[in-house]
Design a protein around this motif. Structure first.
Motif, PDB file in Angstrom:
ATOM      1  N   GLU A  32      -7.894 -10.197  -9.983  1.00 18.09           N
ATOM      2  CA  GLU A  32      -9.032  -9.441 -10.470  1.00 18.09           C
ATOM      3  C   GLU A  32     -10.355  -9.967  -9.492  1.00 18.09           C
ATOM      4  N   ALA A  33     -10.309 -10.937  -9.056  1.00 14.66           N
ATOM      5  CA  ALA A  33     -11.527 -11.099  -8.387  1.00 14.66           C
ATOM      6  C   ALA A  33     -11.215 -10.444  -7.055  1.00 14.66           C
ATOM      7  N   ALA A  34     -10.063 -10.491  -6.272  1.00 13.63           N
ATOM      8  CA  ALA A  34     -10.139 -10.002  -5.064  1.00 13.63           C
ATOM      9  C   ALA A  34     -10.159  -8.222  -5.201  1.00 13.63           C
ATOM     10  N   ARG A  35      -9.893  -7.872  -6.527  1.00  6.59           N
ATOM     11  CA  ARG A  35     -10.279  -6.263  -6.531  1.00  6.59           C
ATOM     12  C   ARG A  35     -11.852  -6.067  -6.699  1.00  6.59           C
ATOM     13  N   LEU A  36     -12.307  -7.034  -7.432  1.00  4.41           N
ATOM     14  CA  LEU A  36     -13.930  -7.027  -7.473  1.00  4.41           C
ATOM     15  C   LEU A  36     -14.490  -7.090  -6.161  1.00  4.41           C
ATOM     16  N   ALA A  37     -13.958  -7.911  -5.206  1.00  3.42           N
ATOM     17  CA  ALA A  37     -14.505  -8.147  -3.827  1.00  3.42           C
ATOM     18  C   ALA A  37     -14.171  -6.923  -2.907  1.00  3.42           C
ATOM     19  N   GLY A  38     -13.479  -5.949  -3.434  1.00 10.29           N
ATOM     20  CA  GLY A  38     -13.320  -4.841  -2.609  1.00 10.29           C
ATOM     21  C   GLY A  38     -12.125  -4.801  -2.001  1.00 10.29           C
ATOM     22  N   ILE A  39     -11.103  -5.838  -2.151  1.00  7.88           N
ATOM     23  CA  ILE A  39      -9.971  -5.585  -1.621  1.00  7.88           C
ATOM     24  C   ILE A  39      -8.854  -4.660  -2.240  1.00  7.88           C
ATOM     25  N   ARG A  40      -8.092  -3.832  -1.634  1.00  7.88           N
ATOM     26  CA  ARG A  40      -7.216  -2.989  -2.365  1.00  7.88           C
ATOM     27  C   ARG A  40      -5.763  -3.842  -2.726  1.00  7.88           C
ATOM     28  N   VAL A  41      -5.859  -4.473  -3.907  1.00  7.09           N
ATOM     29  CA  VAL A  41      -4.748  -5.326  -4.424  1.00  7.09           C
ATOM     30  C   VAL A  41      -3.506  -4.757  -4.206  1.00  7.09           C
ATOM     31  N   ASP A  42      -3.284  -3.353  -4.841  1.00  3.37           N
ATOM     32  CA  ASP A  42      -2.062  -2.773  -4.611  1.00  3.37           C
ATOM     33  C   ASP A  42      -1.545  -2.745  -3.204  1.00  3.37           C
ATOM     34  N   ARG A  43      -2.584  -2.346  -2.264  1.00  7.97           N
ATOM     35  CA  ARG A  43      -1.962  -2.026  -0.979  1.00  7.97           C
ATOM     36  C   ARG A  43      -1.601  -3.308  -0.207  1.00  7.97           C
ATOM     37  N   VAL A  44      -2.050  -4.611  -0.667  1.00  5.35           N
ATOM     38  CA  VAL A  44      -1.949  -5.793  -0.045  1.00  5.35           C
ATOM     39  C   VAL A  44      -0.403  -6.265  -0.513  1.00  5.35           C
ATOM     40  N   LEU A  45      -0.402  -6.004  -1.980  1.00  2.55           N
ATOM     41  CA  LEU A  45       1.143  -6.507  -2.475  1.00  2.55           C
ATOM     42  C   LEU A  45       2.126  -5.669  -2.021  1.00  2.55           C
ATOM     43  N   VAL A  46       1.992  -4.520  -1.578  1.00  2.55           N
ATOM     44  CA  VAL A  46       3.012  -3.467  -1.121  1.00  2.55           C
ATOM     45  C   VAL A  46       3.475  -4.137   0.379  1.00  2.55           C
ATOM     46  N   SER A  47       2.186  -4.374   1.026  1.00  4.75           N
ATOM     47  CA  SER A  47       2.575  -4.817   2.390  1.00  4.75           C
ATOM     48  C   SER A  47       3.463  -5.935   2.334  1.00  4.75           C
ATOM     49  N   VAL A  48       2.953  -7.218   1.518  1.00  8.44           N
ATOM     50  CA  VAL A  48       3.589  -8.275   1.516  1.00  8.44           C
ATOM     51  C   VAL A  48       5.156  -8.294   1.095  1.00  8.44           C
ATOM     52  N   TYR A  49       5.343  -7.278   0.209  1.00  7.09           N
ATOM     53  CA  TYR A  49       6.934  -6.835  -0.206  1.00  7.09           C
ATOM     54  C   TYR A  49       7.381  -6.196   0.861  1.00  7.09           C
ATOM     55  N   VAL A  50       6.823  -5.321   1.653  1.00  5.45           N
ATOM     56  CA  VAL A  50       7.726  -4.500   2.581  1.00  5.45           C
ATOM     57  C   VAL A  50       7.621  -5.709   3.849  1.00  5.45           C
ATOM     58  N   ILE A  51       7.034  -6.588   4.364  1.00  3.18           N
ATOM     59  CA  ILE A  51       7.201  -7.570   5.106  1.00  3.18           C
ATOM     60  C   ILE A  51       8.413  -8.437   4.601  1.00  3.18           C
ATOM     61  N   ALA A  52       8.239  -8.983   3.380  1.00  6.14           N
ATOM     62  CA  ALA A  52       9.201  -9.604   2.944  1.00  6.14           C
ATOM     63  C   ALA A  52      10.763  -9.260   2.770  1.00  6.14           C
ATOM     64  N   GLY A  53      10.578  -7.997   2.509  1.00  5.87           N
ATOM     65  CA  GLY A  53      11.956  -7.128   2.685  1.00  5.87           C
ATOM     66  C   GLY A  53      12.580  -6.960   3.984  1.00  5.87           C
ATOM     67  N   ALA A  54      11.599  -6.971   5.090  1.00  4.46           N
ATOM     68  CA  ALA A  54      12.016  -6.985   6.319  1.00  4.46           C
ATOM     69  C   ALA A  54      12.498  -8.361   6.909  1.00  4.46           C
ATOM     70  N   ILE A  55      11.798  -9.410   6.614  1.00  4.82           N
ATOM     71  CA  ILE A  55      12.496 -10.474   6.769  1.00  4.82           C
ATOM     72  C   ILE A  55      13.766 -10.859   6.062  1.00  4.82           C
ATOM     73  N   TYR A  56      14.096 -10.362   4.789  1.00  4.35           N
ATOM     74  CA  TYR A  56      15.299 -10.363   4.289  1.00  4.35           C
ATOM     75  C   TYR A  56      16.286  -9.655   4.937  1.00  4.35           C
ATOM     76  N   GLY A  57      16.077  -8.429   5.398  1.00  8.38           N
ATOM     77  CA  GLY A  57      16.837  -7.679   6.098  1.00  8.38           C
ATOM     78  C   GLY A  57      17.534  -8.394   7.414  1.00  8.38           C
ATOM     79  N   LEU A  58      16.424  -8.878   8.139  1.00  3.62           N
ATOM     80  CA  LEU A  58      16.713  -9.920   9.416  1.00  3.62           C
ATOM     81  C   LEU A  58      17.869 -10.900   8.887  1.00  3.62           C
ATOM     82  N   THR A  59      17.487 -11.468   7.819  1.00  2.00           N
ATOM     83  CA  THR A  59      18.261 -12.529   7.274  1.00  2.00           C
ATOM     84  C   THR A  59      19.653 -12.314   7.025  1.00  2.00           C
ATOM     85  N   ALA A  60      19.967 -11.032   6.378  1.00  2.00           N
ATOM     86  CA  ALA A  60      21.362 -10.412   6.167  1.00  2.00           C
ATOM     87  C   ALA A  60      21.933 -10.194   7.376  1.00  2.00           C
ATOM     88  N   TRP A  61      20.988  -9.592   8.319  1.00  2.00           N
ATOM     89  CA  TRP A  61      21.796  -9.178   9.490  1.00  2.00           C
ATOM     90  C   TRP A  61      22.377 -10.423  10.381  1.00  2.00           C
TER      91      TRP A  61
END
Length: 150
Positions: A32-61
């Motif tokens: 909530e504080a991040a949202r009030l500071a002008g950070i697009r929280v949903d976009r940050v969360l999606v980017s973290v999940y996408v990067i984590a998914g890519a790392i998991y994919g590399l691990t599986a490979w």
């Protein structure tokens, strides 16, 4: 091993020296504080999940390359061990605090701990129990530190 070192350097640099990294820490500390500071929280969360998914994919490979086959049960304890490594490394489960160097050290500690138990001939179920107790201890220490710092 080279891939781990490259990922370590890239992720460490991104978290420490970019606005995206500061946003990740801000969202992890208080959405909530991040949202009030002008950070697009949903976009940050999606980017973290996408990067984590890519790392998991590399691990599986890499795991497929080692084992020669894909199996969902190949590394069943990886979740517990990774959470334990992160918490031992100083990252708070409640967000806003942590560093990649601490996570690397935590992963080394968990790896040595698990290898030591394996060399001592401890049954696999008891090794999982020991790692679980280690994460409980790490979370208790994290809570104690949060209380002391206030």
């Amino acid at each position: 091993m080279v891939l781990v070192a490259v990922l370590y350097v890239v992720v460490g640099f991104a978290l420490a020296n970019t606005s995206w990294g500061r946003h990740v820490y801000a969202v992890g500390d208080d959405k909530e504080a991040a949202r009030l500071a002008g950070i697009r929280v949903d976009r940050v969360l999606v980017s973290v999940y996408v990067i984590a998914g890519a790392i998991y994919g590399l691990t599986a490979w890499i795991l497929i390359g080692r084992a020669g086959a894909a199996s969902p049960n190949a590394i069943t304890d990886a979740n517990l061990e990774s959470i334990t490594a992160v918490v031992i490394g100083g990252t708070s489960l409640f967000g806003g605090r942590g560093a990649v160097l601490g996570t690397l050290l935590g992963a080394l500690i968990v790896g040595f701990f698990r290898s030591g138990l394996s060399l001592a001939g401890v049954d696999d179920q008891y090794r999982v129990l020991a790692v679980g107790l280690l994460v409980l201890l790490a979370v208790a220490v994290d809570q104690w530190i949060r209380r002391v710092r206030g």
